[in-house]
Enzyme design. Sequence first.
Site, PDB file in Angstrom:
ATOM      1  N   ARG A 353       0.825  -1.220   0.000  1.00  0.00           N
ATOM      2  CA  ARG A 353       0.000   0.000   0.000  1.00  0.00           C
ATOM      3  C   ARG A 353       0.855   1.263   0.000  1.00  0.00           C
ATOM      4  O   ARG A 353       0.544   2.235  -0.677  1.00  0.00           O
ATOM      5  CB  ARG A 353      -0.971  -0.006   1.184  1.00  0.00           C
ATOM      6  CG  ARG A 353      -0.401   0.408   2.515  1.00  0.00           C
ATOM      7  CD  ARG A 353      -1.492   0.843   3.473  1.00  0.00           C
ATOM      8  NE  ARG A 353      -2.255  -0.281   3.969  1.00  0.00           N
ATOM      9  CZ  ARG A 353      -1.972  -0.923   5.096  1.00  0.00           C
ATOM     10  NH1 ARG A 353      -0.922  -0.570   5.831  1.00  0.00           N
ATOM     11  NH2 ARG A 353      -2.714  -1.923   5.492  1.00  0.00           N
ATOM     12  N   ASP A 502      -3.161   0.206   9.951  1.00  0.00           N
ATOM     13  CA  ASP A 502      -2.499  -1.041  10.351  1.00  0.00           C
ATOM     14  C   ASP A 502      -3.021  -1.590  11.663  1.00  0.00           C
ATOM     15  O   ASP A 502      -2.879  -2.777  11.948  1.00  0.00           O
ATOM     16  CB  ASP A 502      -1.002  -0.764  10.566  1.00  0.00           C
ATOM     17  CG  ASP A 502      -0.196  -0.997   9.308  1.00  0.00           C
ATOM     18  OD1 ASP A 502      -0.630  -1.783   8.464  1.00  0.00           O
ATOM     19  OD2 ASP A 502       0.883  -0.386   9.195  1.00  0.00           O
ATOM     20  N   HIS A 650      -0.488  11.262   7.684  1.00  0.00           N
ATOM     21  CA  HIS A 650      -0.856  10.776   6.350  1.00  0.00           C
ATOM     22  C   HIS A 650      -2.309  11.082   5.949  1.00  0.00           C
ATOM     23  O   HIS A 650      -2.542  11.543   4.831  1.00  0.00           O
ATOM     24  CB  HIS A 650      -0.545   9.270   6.356  1.00  0.00           C
ATOM     25  CG  HIS A 650      -0.703   8.533   5.092  1.00  0.00           C
ATOM     26  ND1 HIS A 650       0.117   7.473   4.753  1.00  0.00           N
ATOM     27  CD2 HIS A 650      -1.574   8.639   4.085  1.00  0.00           C
ATOM     28  CE1 HIS A 650      -0.263   6.994   3.590  1.00  0.00           C
ATOM     29  NE2 HIS A 650      -1.278   7.666   3.158  1.00  0.00           N
ATOM     30  N   GLY A 716       3.990   8.445   4.154  1.00  0.00           N
ATOM     31  CA  GLY A 716       3.194   8.811   2.998  1.00  0.00           C
ATOM     32  C   GLY A 716       2.599  10.206   3.109  1.00  0.00           C
ATOM     33  O   GLY A 716       1.982  10.705   2.171  1.00  0.00           O
TER      34      GLY A 716
HETATM   35  C1  GLC Z   1       2.308   3.345   8.663  1.00  0.00           C
HETATM   36  C2  GLC Z   1       2.374   2.285   7.586  1.00  0.00           C
HETATM   37  C3  GLC Z   1       1.229   2.431   6.603  1.00  0.00           C
HETATM   38  C4  GLC Z   1      -0.098   2.525   7.317  1.00  0.00           C
HETATM   39  C5  GLC Z   1      -0.079   3.620   8.360  1.00  0.00           C
HETATM   40  C6  GLC Z   1      -1.352   3.653   9.179  1.00  0.00           C
HETATM   41  O1  GLC Z   1       2.618   4.592   8.120  1.00  0.00           O
HETATM   42  O2  GLC Z   1       3.590   2.356   6.886  1.00  0.00           O
HETATM   43  O3  GLC Z   1       1.211   1.349   5.724  1.00  0.00           O
HETATM   44  O4  GLC Z   1      -1.100   2.763   6.360  1.00  0.00           O
HETATM   45  O5  GLC Z   1       1.013   3.405   9.234  1.00  0.00           O
HETATM   46  O6  GLC Z   1      -1.497   2.543   9.989  1.00  0.00           O
END
Ligand code: GLC
Length: 812
Positions: A353, A502, A650, A716
């Site tokens: 992802r 996650d 993110h 991200g």
């Molecule tokens: C971390 C992981 C990512 C996930 C995010 C939220 O940044 O690398 O894959 O979406 O946590 O849990």
Amino acid sequence: MKYGYFDNESREYVIDRIDVPVSWTNYIGVKDLCGVFNHTAGGYLFYKSPEYHRITRFRPNGVPMDRPGHYVYIRDDETGEYWTLSWQPAGKDLKEAKYVCRHGLSYAKYQCEYSGITGEQTIFIPLDDPAEIWNVKLKNDSNKKRKLSVFGYAEFSFHHITVDNQNFQMSLYCAGSSFKDSIIEIDLFYEQKGFQYFTADGNIEGNENFDCLRDSFLGSYRTESNPLAVEQGFCSGSFELGGNHCGALRKTVELAPGEETRLVFLLGEGDRQAGSVMRNKYCSKNFEQVDESFEQLKNFWKEKLDKLQIKTPHEGMNTMINIWTLYQAEINVMFSRFASFIEVGGRTGLGYRDTSQDAMMVPHSNPQKSRARLVELLKGLTTDGYGLHLFSPDWFEVQTEPPFKSPTVVPTPSRSQMVHGIEDACADDALWLIPSIAEYIRETGDFGFTDEMYTYADTFDPKTGEGKKESVFDHMKRILDFSARETGPHGICKGLRADWNDCLNLGGGESAMVSFLHHWALTHFIALGKYLKRDVSSYENMASNVRKACEKELWNGSWFTRGFTVSGRSIGSPDCKEGKVFMESNTWAVLSGAVSREHGIAAMDAVDKYLYTSYGLKLCDPAFSQPDDEVGFVTRVYKGLKENAAIFSHPNPWAWAAETMLGRGDRAMKFFDALCPYNQNDKIEVRRAEPYMYCQFISGPDHSAFGRANHPFMTGSAGWSYFAATRFMLGIRPDFDSLIIDPCIPPEWPSFNVRRVWRDAVYNITVKNPNRVSKGVIECMLNNQNVSCNNNIAQIPVQAEKTENLVVVVMG
Ligand code: GLC
């Protein structure tokens, strides 16, 4: 409290108060050789993989913090006094010495003024050579002649992260070092290509000028802060087969008052022969090649940044978008997410992802790498339509050389460990790939990509390279079909091992985030399919079903529910005591285009009401305090940290984008401003982390360290900030055959300018806002000709390559 400033002219962040509370890091190198370094030259270097091929050693999470590093020591041979050019490990009292670190794009400069000597160490890696250059400049600013010894020092590692950290009974006896022809060579005897070198300009001879053994250079009971060799003023000529190795070279210089000199140290991948080639190249002709390579590196970044430059009334946005956020996004695409001071290399390869999203953010500045990442991801897809959550792209290439075998037993993963089953699949992973492919095509016009044929992970035979092959378009269908199939009792997609979050592990429970994402992916796929004149009617039906299910099952009367546990309890709805409102479901409800405007507005109002803080939006509210394994690991994380109601960076840009879709430019800017690292440059006592980088999360109000930013660089958030700010707030986004201009800005902005390179033509865009609105284009001129604006959006047709085009857009 402030520790530095943005020098936009030089594209550097300048740390002029060097005792920052935590490491402020940077990434050196843009291809195979990469180093992660902090503001005091602490850090490590690796070749291709931070897991398997680390060149220099790092003692993570230790004290003194973030050591060792790549250091230059200066010793006054008349007084015996010594110091390093970086403030650590042997820096002087800040009352007597001045230290500055300039973090630039793929280089770091450490500057020091002490006792009449002005020194500078710049570390960088030329574009095309796997060699790290330490460009050292020294000047005598005192009024007497100075005799100095200059020592370059770095500690080597045993390559494999596991081998380097445990069970030394083999590795200690299989690593050797030697010195010859001014070059130190390190040999990992058990590896076929286990060589590195350390060298410097000029002829280096004599035992007093080199050490290959760490413990001889440092001396017993000492550290990098007081190495014996530096203290006594000479090395001991140590080398050995077996042991812990370093590169330590001493050079002597004499400087008359006002005189300057230059020295170069080189640390690289390869054996003595490779080192010798690099030495000849970089250390001859007055270091011409060093300067040229440094210029090339600067141009490499300039060309990327020049693809999109903005000039708005918001200085912070200009600085972040024009320099730092693209830089951060690019670094994530180049090195994936597994090399930092937090992720110290125990994982390697690609996260499905993360990489799918990262690749979506830079097709304009790095189309080749975006494409390469998409191909790797297509090959990491299973015929069932889910992606391998974590995989190494070389698993799906024909094996040309035997895989790495360590001397101690690190088992080779079996096929079933590589290609996991659905029980380990994350529900969102592969869905991200679809918009990513569509955006790549919109940017580049590479329509033929959809017909290219690639294998699937579960059918691939690494010996022959054979396996079931289908077109990219068919891969996309399998992804969409998987999500349509894997739904729960409400018709909402299952959460499986996790969705984007996650720590939300819903298993057979259902996830709103995934259904909304499914819809978003469908809209991208349908638009692409229609443009290519393919039959996508069954996917239009699929999208319509998803919309119906989302509105019916997820709208809870106040906002959008986050999901359902396997026993049918709802999460993220008004009847929940904890985790009542979630960011993901409400932002994605709007972003996905799956819900009504009225519900979208209510959802985003709830985000503002329950999740807004002065440091950004929290992921959920209230935090969970009771472990609940039906919900997932999030309930076992401390309140206000990570996914448990921290300000998770993110998803913040999802909210900016969603607000622009609702036409609320001031709200989007309010959210942008709260998270913006630039705005916290003078709040470092709270933020702690570097103000030029987005961080994974900021501790939330439920935590005692509210406002502290954690895990810089590898997130991200950068890509998404860039995507949301440029494509949604400034509203400049490529479509399949036109460049769309659809800004949503704070109404007080009078105008802004964007220079955008798209499909090899330049668009110099001026957006005027005489009526002080947030959204809506009423007039558009392309090279002084009127362009019609449907639905208050300007659509500029593709212009001929190599042309410069003038675009004037009026909002109203
Ligand atoms: C971390 C992981 C990512 C996930 C995010 C939220 O940044 O690398 O894959 O979406 O946590 O849990």
